[in-house]
Design a protein around this motif. Sequence first.
Motif, short mmCIF file in Angstrom:
data_model
loop_
_atom_site.label_atom_id
_atom_site.label_comp_id
_atom_site.label_asym_id
_atom_site.label_seq_id
_atom_site.Cartn_x
_atom_site.Cartn_y
_atom_site.Cartn_z
N GLN A 297 0.83 -1.20 0.00
CA GLN A 297 0.00 0.00 0.00
C GLN A 297 0.87 1.25 0.00
N TYR A 298 2.12 1.09 0.41
CA TYR A 298 3.03 2.23 0.50
C TYR A 298 4.21 2.11 -0.47
N ASN A 299 4.27 1.00 -1.17
CA ASN A 299 5.39 0.76 -2.09
C ASN A 299 4.86 0.26 -3.42
N PRO A 300 5.56 0.56 -4.51
CA PRO A 300 5.08 0.13 -5.83
C PRO A 300 5.08 -1.38 -5.99
N SER A 301 4.10 -1.88 -6.71
CA SER A 301 4.01 -3.32 -6.99
C SER A 301 3.72 -3.50 -8.47
N PRO A 302 4.12 -4.63 -9.05
CA PRO A 302 3.86 -4.87 -10.48
C PRO A 302 2.38 -5.12 -10.74
N LEU A 303 1.94 -4.87 -11.95
CA LEU A 303 0.56 -5.18 -12.32
C LEU A 303 0.28 -6.67 -12.19
N ASN A 304 1.28 -7.47 -12.52
CA ASN A 304 1.19 -8.91 -12.37
C ASN A 304 2.50 -9.40 -11.78
N PHE A 305 2.42 -10.19 -10.72
CA PHE A 305 3.62 -10.59 -9.99
C PHE A 305 4.41 -11.70 -10.70
N ASN A 306 3.82 -12.31 -11.70
CA ASN A 306 4.51 -13.34 -12.46
C ASN A 306 5.40 -12.67 -13.51
N PRO A 307 6.72 -12.68 -13.36
CA PRO A 307 7.60 -11.98 -14.31
C PRO A 307 7.53 -12.55 -15.71
N ALA A 308 7.25 -13.86 -15.82
CA ALA A 308 7.13 -14.47 -17.15
C ALA A 308 5.93 -13.91 -17.89
N ALA A 309 4.85 -13.60 -17.16
CA ALA A 309 3.66 -13.02 -17.78
C ALA A 309 3.94 -11.61 -18.28
N THR A 310 4.63 -10.82 -17.44
CA THR A 310 4.98 -9.45 -17.84
C THR A 310 5.89 -9.46 -19.07
N LEU A 324 0.42 1.53 -21.01
CA LEU A 324 -0.60 2.49 -20.58
C LEU A 324 -1.22 2.07 -19.25
N LEU A 325 -1.48 0.76 -19.11
CA LEU A 325 -2.01 0.26 -17.84
C LEU A 325 -1.01 0.47 -16.71
N GLN A 326 0.27 0.27 -17.00
CA GLN A 326 1.30 0.46 -15.98
C GLN A 326 1.39 1.92 -15.55
N GLN A 327 1.27 2.83 -16.51
CA GLN A 327 1.27 4.27 -16.16
C GLN A 327 0.08 4.61 -15.28
N GLY A 328 -1.08 4.04 -15.62
CA GLY A 328 -2.26 4.26 -14.79
C GLY A 328 -2.08 3.67 -13.40
N GLN A 329 -1.36 2.55 -13.32
CA GLN A 329 -1.11 1.92 -12.04
C GLN A 329 -0.20 2.79 -11.16
N VAL A 330 0.79 3.42 -11.76
CA VAL A 330 1.68 4.32 -11.02
C VAL A 330 0.88 5.47 -10.41
N GLU A 331 -0.02 6.05 -11.19
CA GLU A 331 -0.88 7.13 -10.68
C GLU A 331 -1.80 6.62 -9.57
#
Length: 578
Positions: A297-310, A324-331
């Motif tokens: 909740q206080y630190n950035p996390s990937p959209l999907n935790f499976n690195p092979a999927a990313t 674009l989804l990742q940019q939205g996730q950062v915001e």
Amino acid sequence: MGILDWTILCVTLLFIVAYGVWRTRGSKNVDDYVKGGSEAQWWTIGLSVMATQASAITFLSTPGQAFHDGMGFVQFYFGLPIAMIIICMVFIPLYHKMKVYTAYEFLEGRFDLKTRSLAAILFLIQRGLAAGITIFAPSIILSAVLGWDLGTLNVIIGTLVIIYTVSGGTKAVSVTQKQQMFVIMTGMFITFFFILGYLPADITFSKAMKIAGASDKLNILDFSFDTSSRYTFWSGITGGLFLALAYFGTDQSQVQRYLTGKSIRESQLGLVFNGIFKIPMQFFILLVGVMVFVFYQYNPSPLNFNPAATKAVMESEYAADYELLQQGQVELEAQKRIAQNGFSAALEIKEYTAVEEAKQQIIRINKMDSINRVAAKTLIKQANQKIETNDKDYVFIHFILNNLPRGLIGLLLAVILSAAMSSTASELNALGTITALDLYKRNNKEALSEKQYVQVSKGFTLMWGVVAIGIAFVADLFDNLIQLVNIIGSIFYGNVLGIFLLAFFFKFVKGNAVFFAAIVTQIIILVMYYNLIHVYPSGEEKLGYLWLNFYGAAIVISLSLVFESVDRLLRRPLSKNN
């Protein structure tokens, strides 16, 4: 991973293997190899029972389960203490009285050889599959995260387990599991306190729990009667009870742990130990997952935790959409931190309206976060249909590798691999024993010496080790690893438990009725699973899988009673008046 991590990892694993081989070399007879000479004390039995159930899946998958769905999974274990009491009162005295080497040996004395063989075969099928998955679980995740070759990992984990399990049998499994449980729990406690230290200075443990509660991660009890829900209080004390009864009372991988006891009392105390500490242990592991959620909740996390999927989606034509989804996730994560700070401030002033408004803001952002992650999974699937998009099993290992200090990473990887080894060792030990004694010895007319049967048991254990590695090569992640293992068990356990309950409490029922009832029941349960659960992999099935344990036991008992009654009617001689 640095040199320190590799050193800690390799030294820990090699010590466990070497210690197991050294302490248990030279089994002279079947009693030594299968029952460890019946010398185990209660704490060894208790730790061995816990370590057998606590596979790598527990420590990889359970925190991820809590991260996504909260603490409700702990309800799965609510029936366990009741099951321990029943097993201590009924199962253990009977097993010791008959001096059996396997649980299924008891069934021949009560029914007949074919019923014993059928129960043994059902065990071999489900436990053989589970053994492959307990090797596959850490392999697939470590492979994806660390870039290690999946096949090589399968072979390494399987070979390490085979070495000391084949060498020392049951005693080797028991003595190594004490060390493994120490490594496992030490690593988990250290991780928990590191997470607390990583939270913002003003976020105490109490406040972290309130933050988790605001996101519905602390909803432990569900008293609804919805049978489609996987985890409720009622499914835990019914389906969970029947699963625990079957697993601890009839599954040879567990029965073999407490048959090593010096006496009935030692075996009973070992299971009571498990009944007292198992739920707190699972609660703590789930709590670690909840704390990982608070951390993110206080630190950035990937959209999907499976690195092979990313990687798959970023190398596809959908890369721009994913960015674009990742940019939205950062915001969104920036908004998340602001909302959490607002909630924390509201808690400080203890103003109800402010707290509720802050909580609603967190709920709104969580919904947006969920929508974003679902969209990411959709893109990943479009990029590669074969990639696993469900990332529950990758959450904890991602946190370990990206946030813990050097040295501790090696220890946590040792935890994961130790858990895989402890559970797989028990399974291979049981698979080899059942094959050697329930099938080979019982159906082999040629009499062999004790030493020869030890060699036969070692040979079958080695064979099952190779089979488990082979299954690991073709296994699939499914929805969630810990659920997959429990689903496999639930398909078979209820039926086998019902056979044992018939043996214990329905003295008039004979072998033929039970044998045919068990075959019909297994077909019915497979049809139920396929039509009510398998076609709903997301978890929104028509029937929660835990209920299969209850239905399996109930159906085989009911059919056996019907078949026995019909058989008696057909065999009843006609009266003279007719």
